[in-house]
Design a protein around this motif. Structure first.
Motif, PDB file in Angstrom:
ATOM      1  N   ILE A 174      -1.583   2.489   2.138  1.00 15.59           N
ATOM      2  CA  ILE A 174      -1.781   3.600   1.191  1.00 15.59           C
ATOM      3  C   ILE A 174      -1.857   4.923   1.946  1.00 15.59           C
ATOM      4  O   ILE A 174      -1.205   5.908   1.589  1.00 15.59           O
ATOM      5  CB  ILE A 174      -3.052   3.375   0.358  1.00 15.59           C
ATOM      6  CG1 ILE A 174      -2.846   2.225  -0.631  1.00 15.59           C
ATOM      7  CG2 ILE A 174      -3.443   4.652  -0.392  1.00 15.59           C
ATOM      8  CD1 ILE A 174      -4.078   1.877  -1.435  1.00 15.59           C
ATOM      9  N   GLY A 175      -2.656   4.943   2.984  1.00 13.05           N
ATOM     10  CA  GLY A 175      -2.783   6.164   3.774  1.00 13.05           C
ATOM     11  C   GLY A 175      -1.481   6.566   4.429  1.00 13.05           C
ATOM     12  O   GLY A 175      -1.114   7.747   4.447  1.00 13.05           O
ATOM     13  N   LEU A 176      -0.743   5.586   4.949  1.00 12.25           N
ATOM     14  CA  LEU A 176       0.530   5.861   5.593  1.00 12.25           C
ATOM     15  C   LEU A 176       1.524   6.455   4.598  1.00 12.25           C
ATOM     16  O   LEU A 176       2.228   7.426   4.899  1.00 12.25           O
ATOM     17  CB  LEU A 176       1.095   4.572   6.184  1.00 12.25           C
ATOM     18  CG  LEU A 176       2.297   4.678   7.115  1.00 12.25           C
ATOM     19  CD1 LEU A 176       1.947   5.473   8.355  1.00 12.25           C
ATOM     20  CD2 LEU A 176       2.799   3.292   7.481  1.00 12.25           C
ATOM     21  N   GLY A 177       1.571   5.894   3.397  1.00 13.59           N
ATOM     22  CA  GLY A 177       2.481   6.396   2.377  1.00 13.59           C
ATOM     23  C   GLY A 177       2.147   7.813   1.936  1.00 13.59           C
ATOM     24  O   GLY A 177       3.035   8.635   1.714  1.00 13.59           O
ATOM     25  N   ILE A 205      -4.718  10.331   5.623  1.00  9.53           N
ATOM     26  CA  ILE A 205      -5.223  10.073   6.974  1.00  9.53           C
ATOM     27  C   ILE A 205      -6.603   9.427   6.911  1.00  9.53           C
ATOM     28  O   ILE A 205      -6.923   8.517   7.690  1.00  9.53           O
ATOM     29  CB  ILE A 205      -5.262  11.369   7.793  1.00  9.53           C
ATOM     30  CG1 ILE A 205      -3.844  11.934   7.959  1.00  9.53           C
ATOM     31  CG2 ILE A 205      -5.878  11.121   9.174  1.00  9.53           C
ATOM     32  CD1 ILE A 205      -3.801  13.293   8.619  1.00  9.53           C
ATOM     33  N   ALA A 206      -7.439   9.876   5.974  1.00  7.35           N
ATOM     34  CA  ALA A 206      -8.770   9.273   5.815  1.00  7.35           C
ATOM     35  C   ALA A 206      -8.647   7.793   5.457  1.00  7.35           C
ATOM     36  O   ALA A 206      -9.396   6.945   5.983  1.00  7.35           O
ATOM     37  CB  ALA A 206      -9.561  10.026   4.747  1.00  7.35           C
ATOM     38  N   ALA A 207      -7.696   7.466   4.565  1.00  6.39           N
ATOM     39  CA  ALA A 207      -7.487   6.061   4.201  1.00  6.39           C
ATOM     40  C   ALA A 207      -7.002   5.254   5.404  1.00  6.39           C
ATOM     41  O   ALA A 207      -7.406   4.098   5.602  1.00  6.39           O
ATOM     42  CB  ALA A 207      -6.484   5.962   3.052  1.00  6.39           C
ATOM     43  N   GLU A 208      -6.135   5.854   6.223  1.00 11.14           N
ATOM     44  CA  GLU A 208      -5.671   5.171   7.428  1.00 11.14           C
ATOM     45  C   GLU A 208      -6.832   4.888   8.384  1.00 11.14           C
ATOM     46  O   GLU A 208      -6.908   3.811   8.985  1.00 11.14           O
ATOM     47  CB  GLU A 208      -4.619   6.028   8.132  1.00 11.14           C
ATOM     48  CG  GLU A 208      -3.284   6.093   7.420  1.00 11.14           C
ATOM     49  CD  GLU A 208      -2.258   6.853   8.236  1.00 11.14           C
ATOM     50  OE1 GLU A 208      -1.778   6.308   9.245  1.00 11.14           O
ATOM     51  OE2 GLU A 208      -1.936   8.000   7.874  1.00 11.14           O
ATOM     52  N   ILE A 209      -7.714   5.861   8.546  1.00 16.10           N
ATOM     53  CA  ILE A 209      -8.854   5.681   9.449  1.00 16.10           C
ATOM     54  C   ILE A 209      -9.712   4.500   9.002  1.00 16.10           C
ATOM     55  O   ILE A 209     -10.069   3.628   9.799  1.00 16.10           O
ATOM     56  CB  ILE A 209      -9.705   6.964   9.514  1.00 16.10           C
ATOM     57  CG1 ILE A 209      -8.910   8.090  10.184  1.00 16.10           C
ATOM     58  CG2 ILE A 209     -11.011   6.718  10.274  1.00 16.10           C
ATOM     59  CD1 ILE A 209      -9.573   9.454  10.087  1.00 16.10           C
ATOM     60  N   VAL A 210     -10.031   4.473   7.699  1.00 19.63           N
ATOM     61  CA  VAL A 210     -10.852   3.376   7.174  1.00 19.63           C
ATOM     62  C   VAL A 210     -10.125   2.044   7.335  1.00 19.63           C
ATOM     63  O   VAL A 210     -10.712   1.032   7.725  1.00 19.63           O
ATOM     64  CB  VAL A 210     -11.211   3.628   5.695  1.00 19.63           C
ATOM     65  CG1 VAL A 210     -11.960   2.439   5.125  1.00 19.63           C
ATOM     66  CG2 VAL A 210     -12.046   4.900   5.556  1.00 19.63           C
ATOM     67  N   GLY A 211      -8.805   2.042   7.044  1.00 19.96           N
ATOM     68  CA  GLY A 211      -8.041   0.808   7.143  1.00 19.96           C
ATOM     69  C   GLY A 211      -7.967   0.277   8.564  1.00 19.96           C
ATOM     70  O   GLY A 211      -8.193  -0.916   8.813  1.00 19.96           O
ATOM     71  N   GLY A 264       0.814  -1.211   0.000  1.00 15.42           N
ATOM     72  CA  GLY A 264       0.000   0.000   0.000  1.00 15.42           C
ATOM     73  C   GLY A 264       0.845   1.257   0.000  1.00 15.42           C
ATOM     74  O   GLY A 264       0.534   2.228  -0.690  1.00 15.42           O
ATOM     75  N   SER A 265       1.945   1.253   0.775  1.00 20.51           N
ATOM     76  CA  SER A 265       2.798   2.423   0.850  1.00 20.51           C
ATOM     77  C   SER A 265       3.472   2.708  -0.492  1.00 20.51           C
ATOM     78  O   SER A 265       3.542   3.860  -0.934  1.00 20.51           O
ATOM     79  CB  SER A 265       3.865   2.218   1.938  1.00 20.51           C
ATOM     80  OG  SER A 265       4.701   3.334   2.038  1.00 20.51           O
ATOM     81  N   PHE A 266       3.956   1.658  -1.156  1.00 20.57           N
ATOM     82  CA  PHE A 266       4.604   1.853  -2.454  1.00 20.57           C
ATOM     83  C   PHE A 266       3.592   2.301  -3.509  1.00 20.57           C
ATOM     84  O   PHE A 266       3.896   3.131  -4.371  1.00 20.57           O
ATOM     85  CB  PHE A 266       5.303   0.568  -2.889  1.00 20.57           C
ATOM     86  CG  PHE A 266       6.524   0.254  -2.087  1.00 20.57           C
ATOM     87  CD1 PHE A 266       7.421   1.244  -1.716  1.00 20.57           C
ATOM     88  CD2 PHE A 266       6.785  -1.050  -1.671  1.00 20.57           C
ATOM     89  CE1 PHE A 266       8.555   0.953  -0.963  1.00 20.57           C
ATOM     90  CE2 PHE A 266       7.911  -1.355  -0.930  1.00 20.57           C
ATOM     91  CZ  PHE A 266       8.799  -0.352  -0.565  1.00 20.57           C
TER      92      PHE A 266
END
Length: 543
Positions: free
Chosen positions: A389-392, A357-363, A332-334
């Motif tokens: 993805i959110g973290l990246g 951040i929104a993607a991190e919350i959902v994840g 996801g990060s890459f």
């Protein structure tokens, strides 16, 4: 400004230096169950294996960021790598949990030398669009290593020993040191020869150490009054008061923070150097970005403590299988780094931060919903990928937002402050979410065991203590002796892991709200930010 090709080659080794310390901060996660088995450490020690590194890391970032500005950023990077490698050798040879934790403290000192220095070198060596690309590479490296660390650690732990998970730092450290010597030019703030703010450094260490100690040890020594036999003991000395050392620790943290601010303002008015250039907080992007970074980091990395324990002790995976599951984070990060590069000309960095951040919350919230005693990797991998993805997206872009208006001559202090905000957030995340994990597990297990009529109260207490103290490591043995008790323990640990995930999602939501203080991300906001930075910083920008 045109960047010479060797600058990009130096970025490679700067990023590898970052990966070295990030890998080590995550590689330990999958190795923890093996360390628990071999060294018989408690759940509190499990948290300290993580926190001793993170706490020292956070406490010294400002100090070494300032020192690197003055005495040489490349020099500080090389010294940090050397300290880090020596500490890794001590960890690999540690015969007890206490000595391992002590070596992790030394390793944190080395990491604190490396991280802000890498940011400072990028901030000093790149400009404009190239700086954005360099920060993206730096941030993507962190995001990827968060996941690749557990995979490497899982492979070494499964087929060799958890000790090799730290011994691998020796050849990697040598490669980084040689690469830095050959490609990275020295950089320092040569015009500033004033003395270091020693008092400010001591106060900053006391503030961060006191806060994290209280958060971790509250459930051990009592949040207000001392817990009977579980009093703080150091050698032959035992805490003599009825009041627990935990509220005293919080009071020390609060007093040290207030004194740190007072001392810095007092020295600044006298024209004396301070550990932190308080004038930097006149820059809106720097001030608000650091607040957001701290809150976001609190939710980002805390879940990485509980998930490997759950995968190994409840689901039954070995360390390598756990590493493969966590590899979804790297994917996801890459993917996020490629997406970020593709849309960077059309989407502002602040918008990418918010999307991340929104993607991190959902994840993370999805992980909370997916985790159960009967779940497998199929349920958690999609949410880990989304979290990656959110973290990246958020890591690199938020770094760029925080530092984009910081003068080069303050790059060490600026990057040190930004890194400190993140590391304090990570330390708080491990402390708070670790406490949520073990407290929730203990309460849930006690309730579930009460439903087994043939189990006496004394046995129930022993089982709860065994599961919590071993950080879930006792679950397989309990299941082998009694299927009902084992099932209750698996369900309770899943409940605790789920509670930890939801708590992380809550902190990330607060972080998303905090980014609203960064404006809309339009060019008009950037112009306003420059205007509000103040005349002193505007003049410094030309230095």
């Amino acid at each position: 400004m045109t960047i010479a090709p060797n600058k990009w080659l130096s970025l490679v080794f700067i990023s590898v230096a970052v990966s070295l310390i990030i890998v080590d901060s995550t590689i330990v996660n999958v190795a923890i169950p093996s360390i628990v088995d071999e060294l018989a450490i408690s759940s509190t020690q499990v948290q300290w294996v993580q926190e001793s590194y993170t706490l020292v890391f956070a406490a010294l970032l400002l100090v070494f960021g300032t020192l690197s500005d003055r005495y040489g950023r490349r020099l500080m990077l090389l010294v940090g790598i050397a300290v880090f490698v020596v500490a890794s050798v001590l960890i690999a040879l540690a015969p007890t949990g206490d000595l391992l934790i002590g070596a992790r403290v030394i390793q944190g000192v080395g990491g604190a030398m490396v991280l802000p220095t890498t940011l400072s070198l990028i901030n000093a060596g790149f400009r404009g669009r190239e700086r954005g690309i360099a920060f993206a590479v730096w941030g993507s490296t962190i995001g990827g290593m968060v996941a690749l660390g557990p995979l490497l650690g899982g492979w070494l732990t499964t087929y060799f020993s958890w000790r090799w998970a730290f011994g691998i730092n020796i050849p990697l450290g040598l490669i980084v040191a040689v690469g830095v010597l050959l490609t990275v030019a020295e950089s320092r703030d040569a015009h500033d020869g004033r003395r270091i703010d020693v008092v400010g450094a001591v106060l900053s260490v006391l503030a961060s150490a006191g806060l994290v100690f209280g958060l971790i040890e509250g459930r051990t020594y009592g949040w207000w009054l001392s817990e009977g036999e579980r009093r703080l003991t150091i050698g032959d000395w035992t805490w003599p008061f009825g009041l627990s050392p935990v509220p005293v620790s919080f009071a020390v943290a609060a007093l040290s923070t207030a004194l740190f601010i007072w001392w810095g303002v007092r020295r600044a008015r006298r024209g004396q150097p301070t550990l932190l250039a308080l004038s930097l907080f006149a820059i809106p992007s720097f001030r608000n970005g650091n607040i957001a970074a701290l809150i976001v980091s609190l939710g980002e990395f805390g879940i990485v403590l509980s998930l490997p324990l759950w995968l190994q002790n409840v689901v039954g995976y070995d360390a390598l299988q756990t590493g493969f599951v966590l590899l979804a984070l790297a994917g996801g990060s890459f993917a996020a780094s490629g997406f970020s590069a593709a849309v960077s000309s059309r989407v502002t960095p602040i918008m990418l931060v918010r999307a991340g951040i929104a993607a991190e919350i959902v994840g993370v919230a999805g992980l909370g919903l997916a985790i159960s005693a009967t779940a497998s990797w199929l349920q958690v991998v999609p949410f880990l990928f989304l979290y990656g993805i959110g973290l990246g997206l958020a890591t690199a872009q938020l770094t760029g937002v925080v530092l984009k208006d910081v003068p080069v001559s303050f790059s060490g202090q600026g990057s040190g402050t930004q890194s400190t905000a993140r590391q304090i957030g990570s330390a708080l995340g491990i402390a708070v979410l670790g406490t949520v994990l073990f407290t929730s597990t203990g309460a849930a297990l006690d309730t579930r065991l009460a439903d087994i009529p043939t189990l006496p109260d004394s046995a129930r207490t022993q089982i709860v203590d065994a599961v919590v103290t071993s950080a879930g490591g006792a679950i397989p043995a309990l299941a082998a002796r009694d299927a009902a008790v084992g099932a209750a323990a698996r369900e309770a640990f899943s409940d605790g892991t789920r509670a930890s995930a939801f708590a992380a999602a809550g902190f990330l939501a607060l972080g998303l709200i905090a980014t609203l203080r960064l404006g809309s991300g339009s060019r008009r906001d950037d112009e306003r930010s420059d205007a509000e930075a103040g005349p002193d910083l505007a003049e410094t920008q030309d230095v």
